[in-house]
Scaffold this motif. Structure first.
Motif: not given
Length: 355
Positions: A60-87
């Motif tokens: 896989x092209x190494x340039x895609x690494x920034x997108x993989x890292x973004x998914x594991x860091x930034x998208x993660x935080x966003x998803x944890x915030x909206x996890x609050x809709x379960x409670x």
């Protein structure tokens, strides 16, 4: 920067790549046999990500690494915030003081026990010890994901913690239905539990939300109050992840100051996404958003969490596990015994105190 002019194309391609894997994980999790085991798409996502990391990542092209890292860091935080809709705070109030106290006691004792055993006794590094402890004490894979940015841990350490959640959470799903027969049949005595008490016990001690839902469903003729108590107590544990992470941030800052590792003063680490998570749960408690819209939000959020878990798996190379040995297994096993045995005793004592 992930979306700078030179990185934008690779970042977007990497995010799409992770999303394709997450979609596959979601479809696999929806298979009847997989769903019956209570295995969430988050867990399947990290398995697929680990498979990719140790087989296909060089293609896989190494340039895609920034997108993989973004998914594991930034998208993660966003998803944890909206996890609050379960409670909602109303759900926590409904379970009463007994459920709240069992959640609080089991979360605190399990996290402290796991962190101490992993780091001091079994000689794991502090990050892996705490990640493993957070998964067992709060809500499984989602808790590991939420704790990872506070600790600034490497992806492979997160994968170790999640694998322990999967192993012992799966054992719980087969063990607790057997325990149900053992505690319901005795009419009296310390071993006897009412269906509601057993629900509090299940919600206060099993790792994943999906597994808590699956256990009552696997017991024939499950009383409604048992299933409801289990889920509400579990969600009480989930919302406690926010204050736990804030306290963890304070502890890490104090430790850094004590060791003199931060020159020019120590910056307090406040996981703001955890604060926003509480705010989102509070907003959800107002019930301003229609239930069908909340359901859609939760489905999207689950997919985003699956993307984050998949991305973390994609950074997990088995060679990084060298040196850990059986320490994670010993640590997670000790916490599991405490949850099963200690959790039973705590539930009985707390219910007797507040009933």
């Amino acid at each position: 920067m992930a979306f700078s002019k030179e990185n934008r194309k690779g970042t977007i391609s990497g995010i799409i790549f992770v999303a394709i894997f997450a979609a596959a994980a979601t479809m696999i999790a929806d298979i009847a046999a997989v769903k019956a085991l209570g295995i969430s798409p988050l867990v399947i996502g990290i398995v697929l990500g680990i498979f990719y990391a140790n087989t296909l990542h060089n293609h896989v092209p190494s340039a895609w690494g920034t997108g993989i890292t973004f998914s594991g860091k930034k998208i993660l935080r966003f998803a944890i915030v909206f996890y609050g809709f379960r409670i909602t705070f109303q759900e926590i109030m409904d379970v009463g003081m007994s459920g709240f106290m069992v959640s609080l006691i089991m979360l605190a004792t399990t996290f402290i026990l796991g962190s101490y055993l992993g780091y001091k006794i079994f000689k794991m590094d502090k990050e892996t010890s705490m990640l493993t402890a957070s998964g067992a004490s709060v809500c499984g894979a989602a808790a590991v994901l939420a704790t990872e940015p506070v600790l600034k841990a490497e992806g492979h350490k997160t994968a170790v913690a999640v694998s322990m959640v999967v192993l012992f959470g799966t054992i719980s799903m087969f063990l607790y239905p057997v325990l149900y027969a053992a505690v319901i049949e005795p009419a009296t005595g310390f071993l006897h539990m009412t269906p509601q008490e057993f629900g509090i016990y299940v919600g206060g001690t099993i790792h994943e939300v999906a597994q808590v839902v699956a256990v009552p469903a696997s017991i024939q003729g499950t009383p409604t109050d048992m299933a409801n108590s289990a889920v509400i107590v579990k969600m009480t544990r989930v919302i406690m992840i926010a204050p736990m992470l804030i306290l963890l941030g304070i502890y890490l800052s104090m430790e850094a100051k004590k060791s003199g590792s931060a020159a020019g003063g120590v910056k307090l680490v406040i996981p703001w996404f955890a604060v926003y998570f509480i705010g989102m749960a509070g907003f959800n408690s107002l019930q301003l958003v229609p239930a069908d819209v909340v359901s859609v939000i939760n489905e999207i959020d689950t997919f985003l969490l699956t993307m984050a878990m998949t991305a973390l798996g994609m950074g997990t190379i088995f060679s990084k596990f060298k040196g850990l040995g059986l320490a994670p297994l010993y640590t997670a096993g000790a916490m599991f015994l405490w949850l099963v045995i200690g959790g039973f005793i705590v539930t009985k004592l707390v219910v007797a105190t507040f009933s």
